[in-house]
Design an enzyme around this catalytic site. Structure first.
Site, PDB file in Angstrom:
ATOM      1  N   GLY A 124       0.818  -1.210   0.000  1.00 50.94           N
ATOM      2  CA  GLY A 124       0.000   0.000   0.000  1.00 50.94           C
ATOM      3  C   GLY A 124       0.846   1.251   0.000  1.00 50.94           C
ATOM      4  O   GLY A 124       2.065   1.197   0.085  1.00 50.94           O
ATOM      5  N   ASN A 125       0.168   2.373  -0.149  1.00 55.97           N
ATOM      6  CA  ASN A 125       0.820   3.674  -0.101  1.00 55.97           C
ATOM      7  C   ASN A 125       0.471   4.372   1.193  1.00 55.97           C
ATOM      8  O   ASN A 125      -0.614   4.184   1.726  1.00 55.97           O
ATOM      9  CB  ASN A 125       0.299   4.555  -1.245  1.00 55.97           C
ATOM     10  N   ARG A 126       1.357   5.223   1.654  1.00 57.35           N
ATOM     11  CA  ARG A 126       1.039   6.032   2.828  1.00 57.35           C
ATOM     12  C   ARG A 126       0.144   7.175   2.387  1.00 57.35           C
ATOM     13  O   ARG A 126       0.588   8.111   1.735  1.00 57.35           O
ATOM     14  CB  ARG A 126       2.320   6.578   3.456  1.00 57.35           C
ATOM     15  N   SER A 127      -1.112   7.077   2.687  1.00 55.00           N
ATOM     16  CA  SER A 127      -2.052   8.157   2.369  1.00 55.00           C
ATOM     17  C   SER A 127      -3.242   8.025   3.299  1.00 55.00           C
ATOM     18  O   SER A 127      -3.813   6.949   3.419  1.00 55.00           O
ATOM     19  CB  SER A 127      -2.520   8.036   0.918  1.00 55.00           C
TER      20      SER A 127
END
Ligand code: CTP
Ligand code: CA
Length: 226
Positions: free
Chosen positions: A31-34
């Site tokens: 995943g992405n950090r958001s």
């Protein structure tokens, strides 16, 4: 909001927000950090200006803003499908942190570590660029706004994306700088336009920065052919 009617009133606005999760196996993902906060703030501010807002949201822990139609997705492929299904629209704002690579195949059962294994190689494949596809779509929204998260050379990379993806505006975040980013409630955006313009929004709360971005969008909308 001011008493003056917004140029966005009645327009169809599609906003993507949050990360995407690309499954490795039933218990793991990339995943992405958001947090999704910036995109949700843009959706909320656009709805307050009277736009018909569709918010395509990756996995986030946020309440749906008032008056916004929300479509929840998990992966980049699902986000791509949901955004395309939301067209035609007048304005697209791609605020999501879409995974650039996803496992070529998600394992059907949990990958075990096993004693004969020192490491693990995952095969990743490129995802589709939703923003670039929206900007090149036969039913292209009159305005396409991208985001860019950069650690260095912010203006250079952001302007490169603006040109390459044929965007009208790009809002760049400097990752790892004071006053914003990721989980924070505050943010600073550098906004670059296809007309060569540049402006700084914030540091301020994400709601205020979202309103500032929509002011820029309204100015471009008024100046764009349509
Ligand atoms: N984006 C997208 N689909 C992808 C990747 C990115 O729609 N598969 C969009 C993001 O929503 C954002 C913009 O493209 O609006 C820029 O994302 P960013 O990650 O900064 O740029 P990339 O083009 O992916 O390039 P890189 O990550 O290599 O910097
Ligand atoms: Ca990327």
């Amino acid at each position: 909001m001011s008493a003056v009617a917004s140029a966005l009133a009645g327009l169809r606005v599609v906003v993507s927000a949050g990360p995407t999760y690309e499954d490795i196996d039933p218990v793991r993902f990339i995943g992405n950090r958001s947090s999704g906060k910036m995109g949700f703030a843009v959706a909320e501010a656009a709805a307050r200006r009277g736009a018909q807002v569709t918010l395509v949201a990756g996995p986030v822990a946020l309440a749906t803003p008032a008056g916004v139609r929300r479509v929840d997705v998990r992966s980049a492929a699902q986000m791509h499908a949901a955004v395309m299904a939301a067209l035609p629209a007048d304005i697209y704002v791609g605020a999501a942190a879409v995974a650039d690579f996803a496992p070529a195949q998600a394992a059907a059962s949990k990958i075990k570590k096993r004693d004969d294994r020192d490491g693990l190689v995952l095969e990743l494949v490129r995802t589709r660029d939703i923003l670039a596809e929206v900007a090149g779509h036969p039913q292209r929204p009159r305005m396409v706004v991208g985001f860019a998260a950069e650690t260095d050379n912010v203006e250079g990379y952001a302007r490169g994306k603006l040109a390459r993806k044929r965007l009208d505006l790009i809002a760049a975040n400097q990752v790892g700088r004071e006053g914003g980013g990721f989980e924070s409630d505050r943010n600073t955006l550098l906004v670059f336009g296809r007309d060569g313009s540049a402006q700084t929004l914030g540091p301020a709360g994400k709601g205020e920065v979202a309103d500032g971005l929509l002011d820029v969008v309204e100015r471009f909308w008024a100046a764009s052919p349509g």
